[in-house]
Design a protein around this motif. Structure first.
Motif, short mmCIF file in Angstrom:
data_model
loop_
_atom_site.label_atom_id
_atom_site.label_comp_id
_atom_site.label_asym_id
_atom_site.label_seq_id
_atom_site.Cartn_x
_atom_site.Cartn_y
_atom_site.Cartn_z
N THR A 43 29.70 31.63 3.49
CA THR A 43 30.88 31.29 4.28
C THR A 43 31.53 32.33 5.15
O THR A 43 31.95 32.34 6.36
N VAL A 44 31.99 32.73 3.61
CA VAL A 44 32.44 33.43 4.21
C VAL A 44 32.33 35.43 4.88
O VAL A 44 32.50 36.10 6.25
N ARG A 130 30.65 26.33 14.28
CA ARG A 130 29.18 27.71 14.84
C ARG A 130 28.30 27.08 16.17
O ARG A 130 28.00 25.68 15.25
N PRO A 131 28.05 27.88 16.59
CA PRO A 131 27.61 27.17 17.79
C PRO A 131 25.84 26.92 17.30
O PRO A 131 25.32 27.49 16.75
N ALA A 165 27.02 23.71 13.88
CA ALA A 165 26.03 23.87 13.45
C ALA A 165 26.45 23.93 12.03
O ALA A 165 25.02 24.06 10.70
N TYR A 166 27.44 24.42 11.52
CA TYR A 166 27.21 25.11 10.21
C TYR A 166 27.94 24.31 9.46
O TYR A 166 29.05 23.75 10.13
N ALA A 222 22.80 26.24 3.87
CA ALA A 222 23.89 26.06 3.48
C ALA A 222 24.55 24.47 2.57
O ALA A 222 24.50 23.86 1.59
N GLY A 223 23.61 23.66 4.20
CA GLY A 223 22.97 22.00 3.72
C GLY A 223 22.61 21.51 2.00
O GLY A 223 22.75 20.89 1.68
N PHE A 224 21.77 22.37 2.11
CA PHE A 224 20.64 22.17 1.14
C PHE A 224 22.42 22.43 -0.17
O PHE A 224 21.62 21.61 -1.37
N ILE A 225 22.99 23.34 -0.16
CA ILE A 225 23.34 23.23 -1.84
C ILE A 225 24.49 22.46 -1.65
O ILE A 225 24.45 22.14 -2.47
N LEU A 226 25.10 21.64 -0.39
CA LEU A 226 25.62 21.18 -0.78
C LEU A 226 25.41 19.81 -1.17
O LEU A 226 26.17 18.53 -2.00
#
Length: 344
Positions: A43-44, A130-131, A165-166, A222-226
């Motif tokens: 994310t950073v 995020r676009p 998007a994110y 990122a979605g898989f991680i969450l």
């Protein structure tokens, strides 16, 4: 109510097994901490023109340059496996089935409370701004350095005005919803089918989103991680005996209790899809109905307990029957394979 429920009794037997979630409780927090650290670092890095932002843009442009119409349509189709509405409906159906078979609202509580975490992710998507990746060529108008966070491109694509998007909601759903289904009925499924439910949907969503350009590469990761973090958190809860406070009045659950609960949950699920005024009215009415029902149930239980205490042994004998006049299930009932493991 009886006219609606009674014909279904022969098809939906009750009290077949003592339900508990399938799967072992995670033994260590280290995988969770590592995954969370990866999510934070990712994310950073997406907040400024980093190599990760460049990678996202290059992967997306590769998909644009190598677009094959039929394969693009196929990618869009398989990515729909992560649709929240369809997955939630299937998951809720499994939780209701488990509730009916085990005479407990706990399967429904596990599914609903775990699924509600998606609301936090939805808020995160709007906040990070995020676009979406549907317009990579026009992105330079607002962000010449690439698809970074906090770039609130109003033409986000997909009919969604804000940039959301994110992380990828479809990616989260593909992990969370199918993971919950395995937790609900995994003990009744062969191992190959459990693995298929856990691996196939995320893989299909990832490839479909990547090629059809519905999300940037890191959105899916990122979605898989969450999704994994939520599932691992859900596995740490002893849903089969966790204290549920006032809701204990509904245990053991009758068919009528499960039916009313299902109606309320379906009402909550359809609320976001209604016009604004209707959604606001339903959002205000449903909690009131639930609280009134809970209050009346608690009051009725107290009256029953007082009556049984006054009647003595005779009243206790009558308590063997449930609220619909059916005999209580026999003490020895079959159990899921997952029930045979030692409880944490």
């Amino acid at each position: 109510m009886k006219q609606l429920v009674t014909p279904l009794r022969r098809y939906i037997p009750v009290g077949w097994f003592d339900w508990e979630p399938f799967g072992e409780r995670p033994k260590s927090w280290w995988p969770d901490l590592v995954l969370f650290a990866v999510f934070v670092v990712m994310t950073v890095l997406l907040m400024f023109p980093s190599p990760l932002v460049t990678l996202d843009h290059e992967v997306r442009m590769w998909a644009v340059d190598n677009k094959i119409p039929w394969l693009w349509e196929f990618g869009r189709t398989i990515a729909m496996i992560g649709e929240g509405e369809a997955g939630a409906s299937i998951g809720l159906a499994f939780s209701v089935w488990c509730a009916l078979r085990s005479r407990s609202i706990r399967p429904m509580l596990m599914f609903v409370l775990s699924f509600m975490t998606l609301a936090l992710i939805l808020g995160m998507k709007h906040w990070l701004g995020r676009p979406l990746s549907q317009h990579p060529l026009r992105l330079a108008e607002v962000s010449p350095d690439g698809p970074m966070l906090f770039t609130y491109y109003l033409e986000g694509g997909g009919g969604v005005a804000p940039a959301t998007a994110y992380p990828s909601g479809h990616a989260v759903n593909s992990i969370l919803l199918f993971g919950l289904i395995v937790m609900l009925v995994g003990g009744l499924l062969p191992k190959w089918l459990r693995l298929t439910l856990l691996i196939a949907p995320p893989s299909m969503v990832f490839l479909g989103q990547l090629y059809s350009g519905q999300h940037w590469l890191t959105d899916s990761i990122a979605g898989f991680i969450l999704g994994i973090l939520i599932i691992r958190s859900a596995k740490r809860v002893d849903w089969h005996d966790v204290p549920i406070g006032p809701l204990m009045v509904f245990e053991p659950a009758t068919r009528k209790t499960i039916l009313i609960s299902t109606i309320l949950l379906v009402g909550v699920a359809i609320t976001p899809n209604l016009p604004l005024n209707q959604a606001l009215i339903l959002a205000a009415v449903l909690p009131v109905i639930g609280l009134v029902w809970l209050g009346l149930s608690i009051r009725a239980k107290r009256r029953t307990e007082a009556r049984l205490a006054a009647e003595g042994p005779q009243g206790e004998a009558e308590a063997v029957e449930d609220g619909e006049g059916e005999p209580a299930p026999a003490p020895e009932i079959p159990s899921q394979p997952s029930d045979s493991r030692p409880r944490a």
